[in-house]
Design an enzyme around this catalytic site. Structure first.
Site, PDB file in Angstrom:
ATOM      1  N   TRP A   1       0.874  -1.232   0.041  1.00  0.00           N
ATOM      2  CA  TRP A   1      -0.040  -0.024   0.040  1.00  0.00           C
ATOM      3  C   TRP A   1       0.848   1.457  -0.114  1.00  0.00           C
ATOM      4  CZ3 TRP A   1       1.994   2.325   4.022  1.00  0.00           C
ATOM      5  CH2 TRP A   1       2.400   1.526   5.152  1.00  0.00           C
TER       6      TRP A   1
ATOM      7  N   ALA B   1      -2.642  -4.613  -1.887  1.00  0.00           N
ATOM      8  CA  ALA B   1      -3.124  -4.541  -0.650  1.00  0.00           C
ATOM      9  C   ALA B   1      -4.433  -4.223  -0.262  1.00  0.00           C
ATOM     10  CB  ALA B   1      -2.106  -3.320   0.135  1.00  0.00           C
TER      11      ALA B   1
ATOM     12  N   GLU C   1      10.911  -7.964  -3.433  1.00  0.00           N
ATOM     13  CA  GLU C   1      11.644  -6.638  -2.809  1.00  0.00           C
ATOM     14  C   GLU C   1      10.861  -6.439  -1.515  1.00  0.00           C
ATOM     15  OE1 GLU C   1      11.483  -3.346  -1.383  1.00  0.00           O
ATOM     16  OE2 GLU C   1      10.575  -2.521  -2.894  1.00  0.00           O
ATOM     17  N   LEU C   2      11.843  -6.700  -0.548  1.00  0.00           N
ATOM     18  CA  LEU C   2      11.154  -6.879   0.941  1.00  0.00           C
ATOM     19  C   LEU C   2      11.566  -5.568   1.625  1.00  0.00           C
ATOM     20  CD1 LEU C   2      11.619 -10.665   1.226  1.00  0.00           C
ATOM     21  CD2 LEU C   2       9.661  -9.535   0.225  1.00  0.00           C
TER      22      LEU C   2
ATOM     23  N   CYS D   1      10.531   1.328   2.073  1.00  0.00           N
ATOM     24  CA  CYS D   1      11.562   0.496   2.075  1.00  0.00           C
ATOM     25  C   CYS D   1      12.971   0.993   1.784  1.00  0.00           C
ATOM     26  CB  CYS D   1      11.460  -0.799   1.177  1.00  0.00           C
ATOM     27  SG  CYS D   1       9.880  -1.577   1.433  1.00  0.00           S
TER      28      CYS D   1
ATOM     29  N   GLU E   1      12.956  -3.208  11.059  1.00  0.00           N
ATOM     30  CA  GLU E   1      12.503  -1.869  10.198  1.00  0.00           C
ATOM     31  C   GLU E   1      11.680  -0.953  10.878  1.00  0.00           C
ATOM     32  OE1 GLU E   1      11.242  -0.787   5.685  1.00  0.00           O
ATOM     33  OE2 GLU E   1      10.749  -3.045   6.165  1.00  0.00           O
TER      34      GLU E   1
END
Length: 461
Positions: free
Chosen positions: A136, A162, A234-235, A268, A365
């Site tokens: 999102w 999302a 892609e985390l 991120c 994170e």
């Protein structure tokens, strides 16, 4: 989690959607497979014409779709408009470059002279329907950076967005349809997360891409591995922002504020860990903290707002718990750090100093406007601190010393090193990470080739 638009500025549920059932999902899978058979044969010129049209429509819709994004996930509306403009730019970039990026390649004859061939080609062919599981935080950009190259390569897309941005998800499907793409070229699946596994196991779905959390990436990777399907992940990220004595401190501190709070810190690739050489630590900290305090937090529809609400109540709770854990363990709060009263899921820009390895915020994170400060005695310690993370998405280094630049580029464990500037994604640059930040690359030629069948064509004498 319900599929619904809930305004994070006040917690009000504005619209709720019924999840698609098995029958509708099956219809869309059939349509994707059938459409691929014909769409894959279209010429690059036709795909480019359609994608240019989509970009033009998105430009026309920029203000209205920006307000939808802000209403659904809370980003300041000016940043939402910029996101829409960036998406249109990426569409045009791939429309203009895809044919060259995927052109047939002929190896040097001397390299294959003993292969027995009179001629060898490498050809890039599409794979088929690709499932995209998207987050999102950048509800347009994350999708377009997959969809533009996938469509230009001749694939078709299935979007599981999302659950808190359904209006944006449906807009994207409508955008591509209005541009002239066949109905099955790009479809939004209004489904819950539990339905993803079955779709990924379907043989008609040839590959998947996911941007999101580490647990979500693990789940998709596990199923894709079992089914032997290509994935790009892609985390998370906990990007270091390293400041050395030769840096322009005023500029570094100014950029550091933007790098930490862009998208209300829910990015991120936002800089999160600020590692500062001891010789300039105090001077940088004063400038950086002053800049964080000066930010305006408030209504994301107000053009003057720098920091809006977090996208969800749970997200704010998780962020507050990280800060509280750090404070209990001895971290110093230089600004922010307390939950505000009133409606909406707001959290103030926060700077924490005195971070140690036993604090959760060091390992996890911080997805919101919370910055952590570290003091490094020298370049060696700066590199050690920067790499002391499970993540490796991108990094930022500030120095005028070329020897230091070479060392950082050589030793930082990250998918990108941005020197004297803020990490950003661009359609012409590969994007992705290492370690638990995922694998594979998006954008540039590397990204468009991720979902291609790289085919060796061998001609006998």
């Amino acid at each position: 989690m319900p599929i619904a638009t809930v305004n994070p500025a006040n917690g009000e549920t504005l619209r709720t959607y019924e999840a698609m059932g098995e029958e509708e999902t099956e219809r869309r899978l059939q349509l994707a497979e059938a459409t691929f058979r014909t769409y894959r044969t279209t010429a690059f010129e036709e795909r480019a014409r359609l994608l240019h049209r989509a970009a033009d429509l998105l430009d026309e819709d920029r203000r209205s779709i920006a307000e939808v994004m802000t209403t659904e996930m809370g980003k300041p509306v000016g940043q939402a408009r910029a996101e829409a403009a960036k998406c249109a730019k990426a569409m045009r970039w791939y429309a203009d470059h895809a044919a060259d990026l995927l052109a047939d390649e002929e190896p040097d004859p001397s390299d294959v002279k003993d292969s027995g061939a009179s001629r060898v080609l490498v050809r890039y062919r599409p794979l088929g329907p690709v499932l995209a599981v998207m987050p999102w935080n950048f509800p347009l950009w994350q999708v377009v950076r997959f969809a533009a190259p996938a469509l230009m390569a001749g694939n078709v897309g299935l979007l599981k967005h999302a659950s808190n941005v359904p209006q944006t998800a449906l807009y994207l499907e409508d955008l591509f349809h209005r541009a002239g793409f066949s109905e099955g070229c790009f479809q939004t699946l209004l489904i819950g997360s539990a339905a993803v596994d079955d779709i990924l196991r379907d043989e008609r779905v040839r590959a998947a891409t996911l941007t999101g959390s580490e647990p979500a990436g693990r789940a998709v990777a596990a199923t894709a591995g079992e089914m032997i399907k290509k994935t790009v992940l892609e985390l998370g990220g906990s990007d270091p922002f390293v400041v050395m004595p030769s840096a322009d401190l005023d500029r570094a501190a100014e950029v550091a504020v933007t790098a930490r709070v862009q998208n209300t810190g829910q990015s991120c690739i936002a800089a999160k860990r600020f590692i500062v050489h001891t010789d300039v630590y105090d001077a940088f900290t004063e400038r950086f903290t002053r800049g964080m305090r000066a930010l305006t937090t408030g209504d994301p529809m107000d053009e003057a707002t720098d920091v809006g609400p977090l996208a969800s109540e749970q997200g704010r709770k998780d962020l507050a718990e990280l800060v509280d854990d750090a404070v209990r363990s001895g971290a110093r709060v230089l600004c922010g750090g307390e939950l505000p009263e009133g409606p909406g899921w707001y959290y103030p820009p926060t700077v924490l100093a005195g971070i140690t390895r036993d604090m959760r915020v060091h390992r996890e994170e911080a997805f919101g406007p919370v910055a952590t400060l570290y003091r490094a005695a020298d370049l060696d310690e700066a590199v050690l601190i920067a790499n002391d993370s499970l993540f490796g998405l991108s990094s930022n280094v500030w120095t005028q010393d070329e020897a230091e630049v070479d060392r950082f580029v050589r030793d930082l464990e990250a998918g990108g090193v941005f020197v004297n500037g803020m990490t950003a994604s661009h359609p012409g640059l590969p994007f992705g990470g290492v370690k638990r930040s995922g694998y594979g690359r998006e954008l540039s030629g590397h990204g468009i080739r991720e979902f291609c069948n790289i085919t060796t064509v061998w001609h006998g004498a």
